[in-house]
Design a protein around this motif. Structure first.
Motif, short mmCIF file in Angstrom:
data_model
loop_
_atom_site.label_atom_id
_atom_site.label_comp_id
_atom_site.label_asym_id
_atom_site.label_seq_id
_atom_site.Cartn_x
_atom_site.Cartn_y
_atom_site.Cartn_z
N THR A 165 0.84 -1.20 0.00
CA THR A 165 0.00 0.00 0.00
C THR A 165 0.88 1.25 0.00
OG1 THR A 165 -0.08 0.04 2.42
CG2 THR A 165 -1.83 -1.20 1.31
N PRO A 166 0.32 2.41 -0.41
CA PRO A 166 1.13 3.63 -0.48
C PRO A 166 1.43 4.26 0.88
CG PRO A 166 -1.10 4.07 -1.24
CD PRO A 166 -1.01 2.59 -1.01
N VAL A 167 0.81 3.75 1.93
CA VAL A 167 1.03 4.28 3.27
C VAL A 167 1.21 3.11 4.24
CG1 VAL A 167 0.03 5.64 5.16
CG2 VAL A 167 -0.36 6.33 2.81
N GLY A 168 2.13 3.26 5.17
CA GLY A 168 2.33 2.24 6.20
C GLY A 168 3.18 2.81 7.32
N SER A 169 3.61 1.94 8.20
CA SER A 169 4.44 2.40 9.33
C SER A 169 5.42 1.30 9.72
CB SER A 169 3.57 2.78 10.53
OG SER A 169 2.91 1.63 11.03
N MET A 170 6.45 1.73 10.44
CA MET A 170 7.43 0.82 11.01
C MET A 170 7.72 1.24 12.44
SD MET A 170 10.23 0.32 7.93
CE MET A 170 11.33 -0.69 8.94
N GLN A 171 8.08 0.28 13.25
CA GLN A 171 8.55 0.53 14.61
C GLN A 171 9.34 -0.69 15.03
OE1 GLN A 171 5.38 0.56 17.62
NE2 GLN A 171 4.06 -0.42 16.10
N GLY A 172 10.11 -0.55 16.10
CA GLY A 172 10.87 -1.70 16.55
C GLY A 172 11.85 -1.35 17.64
N TYR A 173 12.99 -2.06 17.63
CA TYR A 173 14.03 -1.79 18.62
C TYR A 173 15.36 -2.34 18.11
CZ TYR A 173 13.19 -6.66 20.06
OH TYR A 173 13.03 -8.03 20.07
N TYR A 174 16.42 -1.80 18.69
CA TYR A 174 17.75 -2.35 18.51
C TYR A 174 18.14 -3.03 19.81
CZ TYR A 174 18.17 0.66 14.43
OH TYR A 174 17.97 1.28 13.22
#
Length: 133
Positions: A98-107
């Motif tokens: 899709t043309p829009v999305g999100s990311m998140q996470g951790y190191y």
């Protein structure tokens, strides 16, 4: 049983992660009704000791709510040591349906004593410019 991985480690809030994203309209994935994005990450070590980035974890969510997880050793083939007062920068990418999305996470980082701790990466948006919110 106690875990050696700490989320409340004193260094967690001294490692700052900044993210800048951009859509890559020229990427070949776009020809297959996919949307390619680049994200540039700067990891600044504002602590008094050196740390090493050991692993990464990403939760990627597209505009339809489809979730995918990415985890593994290091980033872009490296497990960088980041000295006190220095930073490490890299660019990587993601392809969405899709043309829009999100990311998140951790190191997952390691301090000088060998203790592992997590540095959270706040949610950030991946979006083709001029898309309806």
């Amino acid at each position: 049983m106690t875990s050696s991985l700490s989320t409340g480690h004193e260094l967690s809030d001294k490692i700052k992660v900044d993210v800048h994203t951009q859509h890559l309209p020229e990427h070949t994935a776009n020809e297959a009704d996919k949307y390619a994005f680049a994200y540039e990450i700067n990891i600044a070590n504002n602590s008094d000791e050196s740390v090493q980035l050991i692993n990464r974890y990403w939760l990627i969510i597209d505009g339809n709510g489809k979730q995918s997880e990415v985890e593994g050793a290091g980033v872009v083939g490296q497990q960088p040591h980041i000295e006190s007062g220095n930073s490490f920068q890299y660019t990587s990418g993601a392809v969405l349906d899709t043309p829009v999305g999100s990311m998140q996470g951790y190191y997952e980082m390691q301090d000088e004593d060998g203790a592992l701790f997590r540095v959270p990466i706040d949610i950030f948006r991946l979006a083709v410019p001029h898309q309806i919110n």
